[in-house]
Enzyme design. Structure first.
Site, PDB file in Angstrom:
ATOM      1  N   GLN A   1       0.767  -1.133  -0.032  1.00 47.27           N
ATOM      2  CA  GLN A   1      -0.035   0.029   0.135  1.00 47.27           C
ATOM      3  C   GLN A   1       0.628   1.460  -0.077  1.00 47.27           C
ATOM      4  O   GLN A   1       2.117   1.306   0.042  1.00 47.27           O
ATOM      5  CB  GLN A   1      -0.886   0.055   1.229  1.00 47.27           C
ATOM      6  CG  GLN A   1      -0.002   0.098   2.617  1.00 47.27           C
ATOM      7  CD  GLN A   1      -1.015  -0.507   3.709  1.00 47.27           C
ATOM      8  OE1 GLN A   1      -1.099   0.508   4.662  1.00 47.27           O
ATOM      9  NE2 GLN A   1      -1.698  -1.439   3.841  1.00 47.27           N
TER      10      GLN A   1
ATOM     11  N   GLU B   1       4.740   7.953   8.570  1.00 50.10           N
ATOM     12  CA  GLU B   1       4.743   6.951   9.770  1.00 50.10           C
ATOM     13  C   GLU B   1       6.077   6.513  10.031  1.00 50.10           C
ATOM     14  O   GLU B   1       7.058   6.538   9.254  1.00 50.10           O
ATOM     15  CB  GLU B   1       3.502   5.734   9.618  1.00 50.10           C
ATOM     16  CG  GLU B   1       3.960   4.957   8.537  1.00 50.10           C
ATOM     17  CD  GLU B   1       2.591   4.261   8.380  1.00 50.10           C
ATOM     18  OE1 GLU B   1       1.660   4.610   8.346  1.00 50.10           O
ATOM     19  OE2 GLU B   1       2.940   2.921   7.721  1.00 50.10           O
TER      20      GLU B   1
ATOM     21  N   ARG C   1      -4.589   1.007  -1.148  1.00 56.29           N
ATOM     22  CA  ARG C   1      -4.221  -0.330  -1.227  1.00 56.29           C
ATOM     23  C   ARG C   1      -3.909  -1.135  -2.823  1.00 56.29           C
ATOM     24  O   ARG C   1      -4.723  -0.569  -3.686  1.00 56.29           O
ATOM     25  CB  ARG C   1      -5.338  -1.430  -0.823  1.00 56.29           C
ATOM     26  CG  ARG C   1      -4.922  -2.832  -0.522  1.00 56.29           C
ATOM     27  CD  ARG C   1      -6.145  -3.629   0.083  1.00 56.29           C
ATOM     28  NE  ARG C   1      -6.493  -3.239   1.334  1.00 56.29           N
ATOM     29  CZ  ARG C   1      -7.872  -2.639   1.544  1.00 56.29           C
ATOM     30  NH1 ARG C   1      -8.654  -2.535   0.618  1.00 56.29           N
ATOM     31  NH2 ARG C   1      -8.042  -2.477   2.620  1.00 56.29           N
TER      32      ARG C   1
END
Length: 336
Positions: free
Chosen positions: A99, A119, A197
């Protein structure tokens, strides 16, 4: 609302998420009270996202939403207008999809504002030989990715990185990525749940249906830049009675690690923003303002600005992660 000038550290109810790739690792390895025999993949420790907002677990603010606490003033949040991060434990019992997260514009070749999601992953547990996907192989072109999405050969183009327990992987918005089975990790990210995705291993859900893919959206968000620096080496900080390292730092978040071999007394740095502590092993006790609160392995603690003067007593063999929204010069660069 109690006096925010003296608000103590807070713990929030975890939000458990069943996933097609989840398992029971959060219960077996972190002591989480998840439903047994269900595929629980995520524990959202701190979230300000609408519809998935964290609620105070105990104390005088029990039942209050994170936004109610966070918006009480700068003694709580520093200068942040809304809670800017999302904290999770992730148990990959099976392979996750390949993803990408939004936040990068492939046409402009630059980050974009909006629903961005950069992240980092702290690898808590991974079996020997475990890898993650982070980025694409050198020389791969956008058309190659588009063709591979149509033929189902996307895994052949991906960059595979070996990981071990204790590694930190940095995943900027726009970087293709994926996590494989037998990986337990802690994730700090921008406050977004947006996912494009691209490949899902041709598996079906409980209803026998393939999960939707978002190849077109992913093509526009992909950062095709190749580099080899996704696993971040720790930077050793000064001697404070614990082994203290900076694990990752960017404009959105910084994560530091403390490893306490014996019983250790710590003092939080005075910062202009909230801080978050997650205990990976052992336990800690906060003390200050005639109050004391204890927290154990697997728990995540929100520390308002007003509680930065609290002392922390860590038992032997405690390992914790401290994170915050940094001022990069004063918080990261100058101390080095």
């Amino acid at each position: 609302m109690p006096d925010v000038q003296n608000l103590s550290p807070l713990i929030f109810e975890p939000i458990y998420k069943e996933k097609i790739w989840g398992g029971q690792g959060l219960r077996l390895k972190l002591g989480k009270n998840i439903p047994q025999n269900r595929p629980v993949g995520e524990s959202w420790e701190l979230s300000g996202l609408s519809g998935n907002e964290s609620v105070v677990m105990r104390g005088p603010l029990s039942g209050k939403k994170l936004s109610e606490v966070f918006n009480a003033g700068q003694n709580i949040n520093g200068k942040n207008a809304a809670f800017p991060l999302l904290y999770k434990f992730i148990d990959a019992n099976r392979d996750l999809s390949i993803q990408v997260h939004p936040g990068y514009n492939n046409t402009l070749k630059s980050p974009v504002s909006g629903d961005s999601k950069t992240e980092c992953w702290y690898i808590i547990d991974a079996k020997p030989g475990t890898r993650v996907i982070c980025g694409l192989k050198k020389g791969v072109k956008l058309q190659d990715v588009n063709d591979a999405c149509e033929t189902g050969n996307l895994p052949d183009l991906c960059n595979y990185i070996p990981i071990s327990s204790g590694d930190v992987v940095f995943v900027p918005a726009g970087v293709i990525h994926g996590t494989f089975a037998n990986t337990l990790l802690y994730e700090v990210q921008q406050s977004s749940d947006a996912i494009f995705r691209m490949f899902d291993w041709n598996r079906v859900d409980d209803n026998g249906q393939l999960r939707p893919l978002h190849a077109k959206e992913a093509m526009n968000a992909l950062d095709m830049t190749y580099h080899e620096y996704h696993v971040i080496e720790p930077v050793k900080m000064g001697d404070i009675g614990a082994y203290h390292t900076i694990r990752v730092a960017c404009r959105y978040f910084a994560v530091e690690e403390y490893r306490c071999a014996g019983p250790t007394s710590l003092k939080l740095p005075a910062r202009k923003t909230f801080q978050v502590i997650t205990i990976l092993t052992g336990s800690i006790c906060f003390s200050g303002e005639n109050q004391a609160a204890s927290f154990v392995k697997g728990e995540t603690v929100f520390v308002p600005v007003s509680a930065h003067e609290y002392g922390i007593n860590a038992e032997a063999n405690t390992q914790l992660l401290l994170s915050y929204t940094p001022e990069l010069v004063s918080d990261i660069i100058s101390p080095l």
